[in-house]
Design an enzyme around this catalytic site. Sequence first.
Site, mmCIF file in Angstrom:
data_model
loop_
_atom_site.group_PDB
_atom_site.id
_atom_site.type_symbol
_atom_site.label_atom_id
_atom_site.label_comp_id
_atom_site.label_asym_id
_atom_site.label_seq_id
_atom_site.Cartn_x
_atom_site.Cartn_y
_atom_site.Cartn_z
ATOM 1 N N LYS A 139 4.601 10.149 -10.554
ATOM 2 C CA LYS A 139 3.791 9.759 -9.409
ATOM 3 C C LYS A 139 3.912 10.801 -8.305
ATOM 4 O O LYS A 139 4.987 11.364 -8.084
ATOM 5 C CB LYS A 139 4.251 8.388 -8.916
ATOM 6 C CG LYS A 139 3.413 7.792 -7.801
ATOM 7 C CD LYS A 139 3.908 6.374 -7.499
ATOM 8 C CE LYS A 139 3.153 5.743 -6.342
ATOM 9 N NZ LYS A 139 3.626 4.370 -6.079
ATOM 10 N N SER A 214 0.223 1.404 -5.116
ATOM 11 C CA SER A 214 -0.033 2.824 -4.982
ATOM 12 C C SER A 214 0.155 3.610 -6.277
ATOM 13 O O SER A 214 -0.096 4.815 -6.314
ATOM 14 C CB SER A 214 0.873 3.404 -3.897
ATOM 15 O OG SER A 214 2.239 3.231 -4.229
ATOM 16 N N SER A 238 3.278 -2.099 -5.769
ATOM 17 C CA SER A 238 2.681 -0.871 -6.296
ATOM 18 C C SER A 238 2.959 -0.605 -7.765
ATOM 19 O O SER A 238 2.355 0.282 -8.359
ATOM 20 C CB SER A 238 3.143 0.330 -5.469
ATOM 21 O OG SER A 238 2.652 0.232 -4.147
#
Length: 535
Positions: A139, A214, A238
């Site tokens: 990520k 996210s 997330s």
Amino acid sequence: MQTRDELFPESFPQPENQPHDPAAGSRRDFLRNAGLLGAAALLPGGLGVAGNAMAAQPPSDIVMADAVALSAWIKARKVSCREVMSAFLDHIERINPKVNALVSLQERGDLLRQADERDAQLARGEYLGWMHGMPQAPKDLTATAGIPTTQGSPLFKDYVPRQDSIIVERVRRQGAILIGKSNTPEFGLGSATYNAVFGTTLNAYDPSRHAGGSSGGAAVALATRMLPVADGSDMMGSLRNPAAWNNVFGFRPSQGRVPFGPSGEVFFQQLGYEGPMGRTVRDLAMLLSVQAGHDARLPMSLSEDPAVFAGPLQRDFRGTRIGWLGDFRGYLPMEAGVLELCRQGLRGFEAVGCTVEEAMPDYPMEQLWQTWLTLRHWLVAGLATPLYNDPAKRALLKPEAVWEIEGGLNLTGADVWRATAQRSKWYEALRKLFERYDYLVLPSAQVFPFDAGQHWPAEIAGRRMDTYHRWMEVVTGGTLAGLPILNVPVGFNAQGLPMGVQVMGKAQADLAVLQLGHAYEQATRWVQARRPALL
């Protein structure tokens, strides 16, 4: 509703469990014998978002494999690391422009050279571990030495760290090859993955809609088979919301299970931390076995041997008690169809022997939201105030970041203390609920994936959303309690949009949560039943 036999005939391919002859002919024959060649074409009719609409060229059999199976093939040298890397890069080239899930992709020639080195290591008998030769794209919030880590912010669009984060260190040691990063909203703020650096990540099942966040890039890359497994991070759902919206599994581990760092602050950053995502619970658990474990740089990290997550997940769940929290008796607004679909999903738990009943914690839920606002303001302000204090940099921050920082700057020490005390009372309320129930379950989101051009929902069921993240209030309880939580898919609405539920376990009962998720998966198998039309 279709029966399980209609959805999952006995002939449905299950490559993870398929036996194979080590002496079988070519690698291509091996993959064919494993049931992966053209596996998507074997799906029951009428289940996909666009029926059985397939691309002219079906995905590579390598990229369609579960991660556990792929790892075993690499170790046995049934497929080479070069073949694996080539297959994934070819697939990414076809799919990623349609969804924008992976960013900062590295040069193909260099990645193939790294794959060749992994093959040479195997030839010398040097096997690095479960992730040997696997492509990974951490990520874009987690540090990757030598690869940009932009955090989705124009302020860091050219930033290249010198040191890996702990989870990246660990996957590299296991032989993973970093091919790039997965997209994220700016600083991970907001549950819709868009930013001014790379743009918007689109939903795997409907590219006109958001992917969640996210960890939206990670979830979409998984769902579309651009990665075998993926990491993410979770402060406000997330790892859960994007998994629910893309029909995969996302696990927020117990506080301290996966060391979050290195960091300049190691005691108070206890709202957001990292964890695994996968298309199967087995894959997810194997990645957790790599990510988890104590690190001396993080004094509050847990010391339990992470190898426990690489063990069997089978368990008898007859008589297990589940408390269904739902919308907290009407406190949370829900888009039409969300609760109904999640309630249907509860049948999967009943199918493995669980009993499910309505439950409600003894705690004022509006107080929980105020606690959340205070602690989130405080942490975001602590991390980002240096950027805010520079007017030129402040001008490049998105409004939501400025709002969080200014909220934090207006807090007093007494405000923060009261919030931490309320957080403790919330944990105690759940602990008492766990005296009656073995697990708690509730929706992973309050709305289905919404239009990709929209920043966030302005209202839900006629109720106005007063902040940019109020529409994700359903995930805050799990975060504040620090408990292990797994998103499991529950199916699709009439528009073909996915949804999931959060399975919450007792403190540090990560393995127990994964075991229930595994049993539920075997009874439902939503990931295998409906693949994105892009495939």
